[in-house]
Design an enzyme around this catalytic site. Structure first.
Site, PDB file in Angstrom:
ATOM      1  N   GLU A  43       0.838  -1.194   0.000  1.00 35.43           N
ATOM      2  CA  GLU A  43       0.000   0.000   0.000  1.00 35.43           C
ATOM      3  C   GLU A  43       0.877   1.249   0.000  1.00 35.43           C
ATOM      4  O   GLU A  43       1.778   1.375   0.834  1.00 35.43           O
ATOM      5  CB  GLU A  43      -0.896   0.000   1.248  1.00 35.43           C
ATOM      6  CG  GLU A  43      -1.892  -1.144   1.258  1.00 35.43           C
ATOM      7  CD  GLU A  43      -2.288  -1.575   2.668  1.00 35.43           C
ATOM      8  OE1 GLU A  43      -1.732  -1.031   3.638  1.00 35.43           O
ATOM      9  OE2 GLU A  43      -3.134  -2.472   2.790  1.00 35.43           O
ATOM     10  N   GLU A  74      -4.602  -6.654   2.483  1.00 36.07           N
ATOM     11  CA  GLU A  74      -3.346  -7.279   2.924  1.00 36.07           C
ATOM     12  C   GLU A  74      -3.324  -8.775   2.657  1.00 36.07           C
ATOM     13  O   GLU A  74      -2.300  -9.332   2.265  1.00 36.07           O
ATOM     14  CB  GLU A  74      -3.109  -7.013   4.414  1.00 36.07           C
ATOM     15  CG  GLU A  74      -2.747  -5.569   4.748  1.00 36.07           C
ATOM     16  CD  GLU A  74      -3.955  -4.656   4.912  1.00 36.07           C
ATOM     17  OE1 GLU A  74      -5.104  -5.113   4.676  1.00 36.07           O
ATOM     18  OE2 GLU A  74      -3.773  -3.475   5.281  1.00 36.07           O
ATOM     19  N   ASP A  99       1.070  -3.620  13.137  1.00 32.84           N
ATOM     20  CA  ASP A  99      -0.193  -3.798  13.873  1.00 32.84           C
ATOM     21  C   ASP A  99      -1.302  -4.362  12.981  1.00 32.84           C
ATOM     22  O   ASP A  99      -2.294  -4.871  13.480  1.00 32.84           O
ATOM     23  CB  ASP A  99      -0.655  -2.446  14.424  1.00 32.84           C
ATOM     24  CG  ASP A  99       0.467  -1.688  15.101  1.00 32.84           C
ATOM     25  OD1 ASP A  99       0.465  -1.608  16.331  1.00 32.84           O
ATOM     26  OD2 ASP A  99       1.362  -1.190  14.381  1.00 32.84           O
ATOM     27  N   PHE A 100      -1.151  -4.263  11.675  1.00 32.23           N
ATOM     28  CA  PHE A 100      -2.189  -4.738  10.757  1.00 32.23           C
ATOM     29  C   PHE A 100      -2.058  -6.242  10.465  1.00 32.23           C
ATOM     30  O   PHE A 100      -2.797  -6.781   9.662  1.00 32.23           O
ATOM     31  CB  PHE A 100      -2.151  -3.968   9.424  1.00 32.23           C
ATOM     32  CG  PHE A 100      -2.259  -2.467   9.558  1.00 32.23           C
ATOM     33  CD1 PHE A 100      -2.687  -1.868  10.737  1.00 32.23           C
ATOM     34  CD2 PHE A 100      -1.928  -1.635   8.496  1.00 32.23           C
ATOM     35  CE1 PHE A 100      -2.773  -0.480  10.861  1.00 32.23           C
ATOM     36  CE2 PHE A 100      -2.021  -0.247   8.602  1.00 32.23           C
ATOM     37  CZ  PHE A 100      -2.443   0.329   9.790  1.00 32.23           C
ATOM     38  N   HIS A 143      -1.382   1.233  16.444  1.00 24.35           N
ATOM     39  CA  HIS A 143      -0.363   1.703  15.498  1.00 24.35           C
ATOM     40  C   HIS A 143       1.002   1.858  16.157  1.00 24.35           C
ATOM     41  O   HIS A 143       1.842   2.590  15.652  1.00 24.35           O
ATOM     42  CB  HIS A 143      -0.763   3.052  14.890  1.00 24.35           C
ATOM     43  CG  HIS A 143      -1.923   2.977  13.949  1.00 24.35           C
ATOM     44  ND1 HIS A 143      -3.211   2.747  14.367  1.00 24.35           N
ATOM     45  CD2 HIS A 143      -1.988   3.095  12.596  1.00 24.35           C
ATOM     46  CE1 HIS A 143      -4.022   2.743  13.310  1.00 24.35           C
ATOM     47  NE2 HIS A 143      -3.307   2.941  12.226  1.00 24.35           N
TER      48      HIS A 143
END
Lengths: 348, 326
Positions: A43, A74, A99-100, A143
Site C-alpha cells: 500500500e 493485505e 499492527d495490521f 499503530h
C-alpha cells in the site's frame, strides 16, 4: 563486497551519511538493479514512496511494473507475494504498520512460513515482508506495537530489526538474497523521518555498493564490563545513551544489538554475559511470553552460573500502548526505565 | 465433444474415484473396532472428494504441468487430474519419506513444484497465492494460468473477495473455481449466504462468472475451456461455480446426522450418469468399462504399494526443512 561481521557494523569506514529510510531504499534499489525478479508491492509504495519513506524514489527509477501499489487488501497482496515467490520471483511486500498483521496473519504464518516445511524442502518462498513497528509519538494502541516476538514464536520466518542505517542496508540486502521468508521490521523512530522526533543515530554512515549484514549475527555496539544490555531496534539508542551517561558514574555497560530475532545469536549473548555477569534485556515488545523471557531462559538453560545477579528486563508491561503522552512514556522502555534497571542490577 | 475427449474425461473420473475408494479402504482398515482418528496407516483427518470428480476432470483437461492449481483441504481429485505424481502423493498421505513433502505435509498440504500444484487446509486462503502465481506468469510474459479452487463455504471469506478484486484489477490469468457441494461441513449453503449463486459475485469484481448446475463433466469442460482460454489470451480472470456433490462425509468418520439430502445422493452420483451417457452414445461398452476400471485399479494399487514400501521418516529429522539452507 563489504561483509560486516558481528563486531564491525556501525564502525564502517567514514563516508556519506544516509538516513535509515534511505539506506533501506538503497539496498532495495541495488538488488532490483541486480536481479530482475526483485519487485516491490504494498500500500502506498509507489508515488507516495512508502508511508515511512521505505520505498521513496523506487517508482521513478523502476516504473510501475516493478513497484506495485496495491489496494488495501493485505491478505490478497501478501498472499500474492507468496505465490510469486513460490514461482521464483523475489517480492518485497510492505505491510505498512505491523499492527495490521491480524488482517492477513493466515497468509503469513500458515502459508509464507510453512510452505517450505510442508513441502519437505521442495518449495522455497524467497520473499521479504516489511513493516513499521514501534511507538513514542501517540499513535495509540493499534499503530504502536513491535510484535517481533509474535513472528519469532511461529516457526518458518526469519525476523530482523535494524537499529541504524548501515544495518538497515546490510540486513535488507541479506533479506532479499535469502531463500527464506524474512520479516523485516523497521522502527519508525530510527528511520530518520523529517516529521518525527529523530534519534541522532538515525542518520549515519552507510557503505557504498554491496553491503551485507548476515542475518543471525548480533553486534556488540558498545563493549563494557559491568552489565550486558541485550536489545534491538530503537531501544539500542536509548541503551547507548544510558550507557554513555552511566560511564561517567563508573558503570560500564556492554550493549548488544541483536539485529536479528530469528535466528537469535545466543552465543554472543552468552559470551557477553560471561564477561559481565549481569543481564538486562530491553525490549519494546510486550513483557510476557516474548523476547525478553526467551533470552533470559536461554542464558539460564545454558549456564545459570554466568549471572552474578538475577537477570532483569525492561519491556512494555503487558498493556496496550496508551495514547496520552505521559501514559505512553510510562510503559515504553525509556532511557529512565533502562537507567533505573541498570542501577538496580549493579547495586543488587 | 469428440469421443477421445469424452473417454479421457471418463477415464480421469474413474481413476479419481478408484483412488478415493482405495484410500477409504486403507484409511479405515486399521482404525477398528473403535474408530480412532490418529491410528492406522493413514492417521489424521481425511477429506475425500467422491462426487466432485467432474470439476477436477473438466477443468484440468485444459491444463498442462506449466499451469498452476491451488486446491483446498479436499485436494485429491484436483491433484490427480492435474497430474501430480500418484506414488509420491500417496506416500505423503501415508506420511512416508518418499512423499511429496517427505511426510511433513499430509493429505491437506500437498506441494508439487513439478506441476505447480499446492493446496491449503485453510478455507479460501489458497486463493491469494494463486493470484501471485498468476502474477509471476504474467510478469514473465507467458500464457500460463493459475487455477484456484475453493468450496462454496469459502466464498464468504475475505480472502476470496480480496483475491477476486486484485486479480481483476491486475488482469491476471486466474480461473477461480468454486465447488458448491451444498455443505460447509454441516452448514447448508442456504444458511451461509443469501446469494443464490457464487457466480453472481463475479459481477462485483467486473469479471465473468458462470455456474454449471448439473455436475456434468462436459459442461464443466466447456465453461472451463472458455475461462482458461480467456486467461491465456491475457483477458483476465473468470469465476466458475459448479453445483457438485459431496457423496460422502465432510471427513471420514463424519456420521452426517445433519444431512437432509442423503436419500437422493446416490442417484446424483456423476460417475454412473456419465458412464450411461457414454454407453448410449456408443463411446463406451462393457469391455472398455472394465478395462478402464482395471487400469485405474492397477495404477492406484501400485501407488498404495509404493507408499507402503516407503519408510517412515526418521524422528531425528523432525526439525529439518524449517528453513532453506544457504
Amino acid at each position: 563486497m563489504t561483509l560486516t561481521d558481528a563486531s564491525a557494523s556501525s564502525s564502517a569506514p567514514a563516508q556519506r551519511k544516509l538516513s535509515t529510510a534511505k539506506a533501506m531504499v538503497e539496498a532495495i534499489a541495488q538488488e532490483m538493479e541486480r536481479d530482475e525478479d526483485v519487485f516491490v508491492l504494498g500500500e502506498d509504495v509507489g508515488a507516495y514512496g512508502g508511508i515511512f519513506s521505505s520505498t521513496t524514489g523506487l517508482l521513478e527509477k523502476f516504473g510501475p511494473r516493478r513497484v506495485l501499489d496495491t489496494p488495501i487488501s493485505e491478505t490478497a497482496f501478501i498472499g500474492a507475494a507468496i505465490g510469486a515467490a513460490v514461482e521464483g520471483l523475489r517480492p518485497i511486500v510492505e505491510l505498512m504498520f505491523v499492527d495490521f498483521f491480524g488482517v492477513c496473519m493466515d497468509q503469513i504464518y500458515n502459508h509464507m512460513a510453512k510452505i517450505h516445511f510442508e513441502s519437505g524442502g521442495n518449495v522455497k518462498v524467497p520473499m521479504v515482508l516489511t513493516a513499521a513497528v514501534g511507538g513514542g509519538y501517540s499513535d495509540g494502541a493499534q499503530h504502536s506495537q513491535c510484535l517481533w516476538g509474535t513472528f519469532a514464536h511461529l516457526p518458518g520466518m526469519k525476523v530482523v530489526a535494524p537499529s541504524n542505517p548501515a544495518d538497515a542496508k546490510g540486513l535488507m540486502t541479506a533479506a532479499i538474497r535469502d531463500d527464506n521468508p524474512v520479516v523485516y521490521l523497521f522502527h519508525k523512530g530510527v528511520m530518520g523521518l523529517p516529521w518525527m522526533a529523530k534519534n541522532r543515530r538515525s542518520i549515519g554512515p552507510v557503505p557504498d555498493g554491496d553491503h551485507v549484514v548476515p542475518i543471525g549475527k548480533a553486534n556488540i555496539v558498545r563493549p563494557g564490563s559491568d552489565v550486558t544490555v541485550v536489545t534491538l531496534s530503537l531501544s539500542v539508542h536509548h541503551s547507548l545513551d544510558v550507557a554513555e551517561e552511566l560511564a561517567q558514574q563508573g558503570i560500564d555497560c556492554e550493549v548488544v544489538d541483536l539485529r536479528s530475532v530469528v535466528p537469535l545469536d545466543t552465543d554472543t549473548i552468552l559470551e557477553s554475559v560471561g564477561r559481565t555477569g549481569r543481564l538486562l534485556v530491553v525490549d519494546e515488545d510486550y513483557l510476557s511470553f516474548g523476547l525478553s523471557g526467551e533470552i533470559i531462559a536461554r542464558v539460564a538453560e545454558r549456564d545459570p552460573g554466568l549471572l552474578r545477579a538475577p537477570a532483569a528486563r525492561v519491556a512494555v508491561p503487558d498493556v496496550p500502548i496508551p495514547y496520552a503522552r505521559p501514559l505512553e512514556y510510562a510503559v515504553l522502555p525509556t532511557p529512565d526505565r533502562i537507567r533505573r534497571a541498570v542501577l538496580d542490577l549493579v547495586n543488587a | 465433444m469428440e469421443p477421445d475427449g469424452r473417454l479421457g474425461l471418463y477415464r480421469m473420473m474413474v481413476l479419481i474415484r478408484t483412488y478415493e475408494e482405495t484410500i477409504l479402504r486403507e484409511y479405515h482398515a486399521d482404525k477398528k473396532p473403535v474408530f480412532d482418528i490418529g491410528a492406522g496407516l493413514i492417521p489424521g483427518e481425511m477429506h475425500l472428494s467422491a462426487g466432485q470428480e467432474p470439476v477436477a476432470a473438466g477443468v484440468c483437461a485444459h491444463l498442462t504441468a506449466d499451469d498452476a492449481v491451488t486446491a483446498t483441504h479436499r485436494p485429491h481429485h484436483f491433484a490427480i487430474a492435474h497430474g501430480v505424481d500418484l506414488d509420491r502423493m500417496t506416500a505423503e498421505i501415508f506420511g512416508r519419506v518418499d512423499g511429496l513433502g517427505r511426510g511433513r505435509g499430509g493429505h491437506m498440504h500437498l506441494f508439487d513444484p513439478a506441476t505447480h500444484f499446492s493446496c491449503s487446509g485453510i478455507i479460501a486462503e489458497g486463493y491469494p497465492p494463486a493470484v501471485g502465481q498468476a502474477l509471476a506468469f504474467q510478469r514473465r510474459g507467458t500464457d500460463r494460468v493459475a487455477v484456484a479452487v475453493t468450496g462454496e463455504g469459502a466464498a464468504n471469506q475475505g480472502a476470496f473477495h480480496e483475491a477476486l478484486n486484485l486479480a481483476s484489477l491486475w488482469k491476471l490469468p486466474v480461473v477461480f473455481v468454486v465447488e458448491d457441494n451444498d455443505w460447509g461441513i454441516s452448514v447448508p449453503r442456504s444458511a451461509s449466504t443469501c446469494v443464490t449463486s457464487n457466480a453472481l459475485r463475479a459481477a462485483g469484481y467486473g469479471i465473468p462468472g458462470q455456474r454449471v448446475e448439473d455436475n456434468s463433466v462436459e459442461a464443466v469442460h466447456a465453461v472451463a475451456g472458455e475461462a482458461i482460454a480467456r486467461a491465456r489470451a491475457g483477458e483476465g480472470p473468470s469465476l466458475i461455480e459448479v453445483h457438485t456433490l459431496r457423496l460422502w462425509g465432510h471427513f471420514e468418520g463424519d456420521a452426517q446426522g445433519y444431512r437432509s439430502d442423503l436419500e437422493g445422493v446416490p442417484g446424483r452420483d456423476p460417475l454412473p450418469t456419465y458412464e450411461k451417457e457414454l454407453r448410449a452414445a456408443g463411446v463406451l461398452d462393457d469391455a472398455a468399462v472394465s478395462s478402464i476400471a482395471e487400469q485405474a485399479r492397477d495404477r492406484v494399487e501400485a501407488a498404495i504399494a509404493f507408499a507402503k514400501r516407503s519408510p517412515e521418516p526418521d524422528p531425528a529429522t523432525a526439525l529439518d526443512f524449517v528453513f532453506a539452507q544457504a
